[in-house]
Design a protein around this motif. Structure first.
Motif, PDB file in Angstrom:
ATOM      1  N   LEU A   1     -15.753 -48.740 101.784  1.00 56.00           N
ATOM      2  CA  LEU A   1     -15.185 -50.074 102.017  1.00 56.00           C
ATOM      3  C   LEU A   1     -15.613 -50.593 103.379  1.00 56.00           C
ATOM      4  O   LEU A   1     -15.777 -49.827 104.325  1.00 56.00           O
ATOM      5  CB  LEU A   1     -13.662 -50.016 101.980  1.00 56.00           C
ATOM      6  CG  LEU A   1     -12.980 -49.864 100.626  1.00 56.00           C
ATOM      7  CD1 LEU A   1     -11.468 -49.897 100.813  1.00 56.00           C
ATOM      8  CD2 LEU A   1     -13.409 -50.936  99.640  1.00 56.00           C
ATOM      9  N   THR A   2     -15.761 -51.908 103.464  1.00 54.21           N
ATOM     10  CA  THR A   2     -16.021 -52.542 104.764  1.00 54.21           C
ATOM     11  C   THR A   2     -14.983 -53.642 104.964  1.00 54.21           C
ATOM     12  O   THR A   2     -14.395 -54.127 103.984  1.00 54.21           O
ATOM     13  CB  THR A   2     -17.410 -53.210 104.793  1.00 54.21           C
ATOM     14  OG1 THR A   2     -17.420 -54.265 103.815  1.00 54.21           O
ATOM     15  CG2 THR A   2     -18.524 -52.219 104.497  1.00 54.21           C
ATOM     16  N   PRO A   3     -14.764 -54.060 106.220  1.00 53.16           N
ATOM     17  CA  PRO A   3     -13.830 -55.165 106.453  1.00 53.16           C
ATOM     18  C   PRO A   3     -14.242 -56.427 105.681  1.00 53.16           C
ATOM     19  O   PRO A   3     -13.385 -57.169 105.195  1.00 53.16           O
ATOM     20  CB  PRO A   3     -13.928 -55.387 107.962  1.00 53.16           C
ATOM     21  CG  PRO A   3     -14.377 -54.075 108.522  1.00 53.16           C
ATOM     22  CD  PRO A   3     -15.263 -53.472 107.480  1.00 53.16           C
ATOM     23  N   GLU A   4     -15.544 -56.624 105.508  1.00 52.83           N
ATOM     24  CA  GLU A   4     -16.034 -57.816 104.794  1.00 52.83           C
ATOM     25  C   GLU A   4     -15.635 -57.768 103.324  1.00 52.83           C
ATOM     26  O   GLU A   4     -15.171 -58.762 102.763  1.00 52.83           O
ATOM     27  CB  GLU A   4     -17.569 -57.930 104.910  1.00 52.83           C
ATOM     28  CG  GLU A   4     -18.088 -58.225 106.315  1.00 52.83           C
ATOM     29  CD  GLU A   4     -17.968 -57.042 107.275  1.00 52.83           C
ATOM     30  OE1 GLU A   4     -18.022 -55.877 106.816  1.00 52.83           O
ATOM     31  OE2 GLU A   4     -17.787 -57.285 108.494  1.00 52.83           O
ATOM     32  N   ILE A   5     -15.832 -56.611 102.686  1.00 51.68           N
ATOM     33  CA  ILE A   5     -15.460 -56.481 101.263  1.00 51.68           C
ATOM     34  C   ILE A   5     -13.953 -56.704 101.105  1.00 51.68           C
ATOM     35  O   ILE A   5     -13.496 -57.388 100.185  1.00 51.68           O
ATOM     36  CB  ILE A   5     -15.825 -55.077 100.707  1.00 51.68           C
ATOM     37  CG1 ILE A   5     -17.341 -54.858 100.738  1.00 51.68           C
ATOM     38  CG2 ILE A   5     -15.316 -54.901  99.277  1.00 51.68           C
ATOM     39  CD1 ILE A   5     -17.764 -53.441 100.332  1.00 51.68           C
ATOM     40  N   VAL A   6     -13.178 -56.104 102.022  1.00 55.98           N
ATOM     41  CA  VAL A   6     -11.719 -56.213 101.933  1.00 55.98           C
ATOM     42  C   VAL A   6     -11.278 -57.674 102.103  1.00 55.98           C
ATOM     43  O   VAL A   6     -10.442 -58.176 101.346  1.00 55.98           O
ATOM     44  CB  VAL A   6     -11.042 -55.303 102.992  1.00 55.98           C
ATOM     45  CG1 VAL A   6      -9.547 -55.552 103.056  1.00 55.98           C
ATOM     46  CG2 VAL A   6     -11.325 -53.831 102.668  1.00 55.98           C
ATOM     47  N   ALA A   7     -11.881 -58.369 103.058  1.00 53.61           N
ATOM     48  CA  ALA A   7     -11.526 -59.777 103.285  1.00 53.61           C
ATOM     49  C   ALA A   7     -11.858 -60.622 102.056  1.00 53.61           C
ATOM     50  O   ALA A   7     -11.060 -61.462 101.618  1.00 53.61           O
ATOM     51  CB  ALA A   7     -12.275 -60.310 104.504  1.00 53.61           C
ATOM     52  N   LYS A   8     -13.018 -60.375 101.478  1.00 55.56           N
ATOM     53  CA  LYS A   8     -13.438 -61.139 100.290  1.00 55.56           C
ATOM     54  C   LYS A   8     -12.486 -60.854  99.113  1.00 55.56           C
ATOM     55  O   LYS A   8     -12.046 -61.771  98.413  1.00 55.56           O
ATOM     56  CB  LYS A   8     -14.879 -60.742  99.934  1.00 55.56           C
ATOM     57  CG  LYS A   8     -15.498 -61.551  98.823  1.00 55.56           C
ATOM     58  CD  LYS A   8     -17.031 -61.357  98.814  1.00 55.56           C
ATOM     59  CE  LYS A   8     -17.698 -62.266  97.804  1.00 55.56           C
ATOM     60  NZ  LYS A   8     -17.877 -61.684  96.491  1.00 55.56           N
TER      61      LYS A   8
END
Ligand SMILES: [Zn+2]
Length: 361
Positions: free
Chosen positions: A79-86
């Motif tokens: 997981l990345t912060p970008e995936i989580v935000a999206k």
């Protein structure tokens, strides 16, 4: 009191698996009196991308069109912060489940609970977007480190990590899942001790049905009752029941119903951890609340408190039916078998009777 309207009942910790097992158990959420199911991501491979979560939700919805499924990611290095935000912006997930590596079914890809710092950028995003962090609150067993961690103290040893997370992310919504010990109940009370009457808690615990009944004597020698975290001592069980009927908004229902084929439970090596309660979920909880003389607290525990914490309201449901608890005896079978399938599940409390069933209005 022979009928009690329970509203939009919710089970905030559900394992529905994949493949044939998923097809068999997804419809049993509603049979067990549950309208909203919060779905665990420990599939193989674990759910760590948006497309697979969307597809999984679609598959479940097809199998159980009247159940509202809330989805989760599996916390991992993928997981990345970008995936989580999206995923948060697109309303794909409601939370992220954190498994310490190796503690339970399909948790090999989990994290090291001694140091969460690698995930702090993700927790940052979760806090900002209002996502929920669901913690399997156990440290992995370790017999040689001097720490001496084992199934009876694994939850206790995790509690400092919970307190630190709350301190570092005071606005992050955190659930200590399937809490099993008096120490954990006390820790949740302590973390909420300054909560004002109308303030919403940030750190809560989910409680299963089976841990309200079981102690260590019930699973030592009985694989049907074997689950992780294991049921603990009589004083722990009493603390859990007191928490469940306390009317405190930081304790609510999450069954952790975890089906395994009978062959994985009735073996002399490698018995799978997990108790299957889904088909009678609300009935089990009603039974124990009734015995405690606290049926008046049931609706808070199985619908109001969890739904408030997860910001669920009627507008977000795929079906607005309400669950009604009905005084009607039901006998639990020895084994649940399904037409056209070789899979069989051993239900919790086989061949026992429950005094309460559920209907929909
Ligand atoms: Zn679970």
């Amino acid at each position: 009191m022979s009928r009690i309207e329970l509203g939009h009942t919710a089970d905030y910790h559900v394992h529905l698996r994949q493949g044939e097992m998923m097809e068999l158990v997804a419809p049993t959420v509603r049979e067990g009196g549950v309208s909203i199911a919060y779905i665990m991501p420990n599939l193989t491979p674990p759910l760590t991308d948006i497309d697979r979560v969307v597809q999984y939700q679609k598959d479940l919805q097809k199998l159980a069109p009247k159940t509202t499924f809330l989805m989760t990611f599996y916390l991992s290095k993928l997981l990345t912060p970008e995936i989580v935000a999206k995923a948060a912006d697109e309303n794909v997930i409601r939370g992220i489940k954190c498994y310490p590596a190796g503690v339970t079914t399909n948790s090999q890809a989990g994290v090291d609970p001694n140091d969460f710092s690698a995930f702090y950028p993700i927790f940052e995003v979760m806090q900002e977007k209002g996502l929920v962090l669901n913690l399997h609150g156990e440290k992995p067993s370790s017999h040689d480190s001097g720490e001496d961690i084992h199934v009876l103290n694994a939850e206790l040893k995790f509690l400092p990590a919970l307190a630190k997370l709350h301190k570092d992310f005071p606005e992050l919504k955190i659930v200590l899942e399937h809490c099993t010990s008096k120490a954990a109940v006390d820790a949740i009370h302590e973390l909420n001790k300054d909560l004002k009457p109308n303030e919403e808690p940030k750190v809560v615990a989910s409680l299963t049905a089976h841990h309200l009944f079981l102690t260590i004597d019930d699973w030592a020698g009985n694989p049907v009752n074997f689950c992780k975290p294991v049921a603990k001592l009589p004083e722990d069980r009493r603390a859990l029941l007191n928490a469940a009927v306390s009317g405190k908004p930081y304790f609510f229902f999450g069954s952790d119903s975890a089906p395994h084929d009978l062959s994985k439970k009735s073996t002399h090596v490698g018995v799978c951890a997990g108790v299957y309660t889904q088909r009678y979920a609300i009935g089990y909880v009603a039974e124990i609340f009734d015995k405690a003389g606290k049926l008046d607290k049931l609706k808070d525990f199985v619908s109001t408190f969890g739904n408030t914490f997860y910001c669920m309201d009627e507008s977000k449901l795929v079906c607005k039916d309400k669950c009604v608890l009905v005084k009607k005896e039901v006998e639990i079978p020895d084994v649940i078998a399904f037409d056209d399938s070789k899979l069989k599940i051993a239900p919790f409390k086989p061949v026992e009777k429950l005094s309460w069933s559920t209907e929909w209005i």
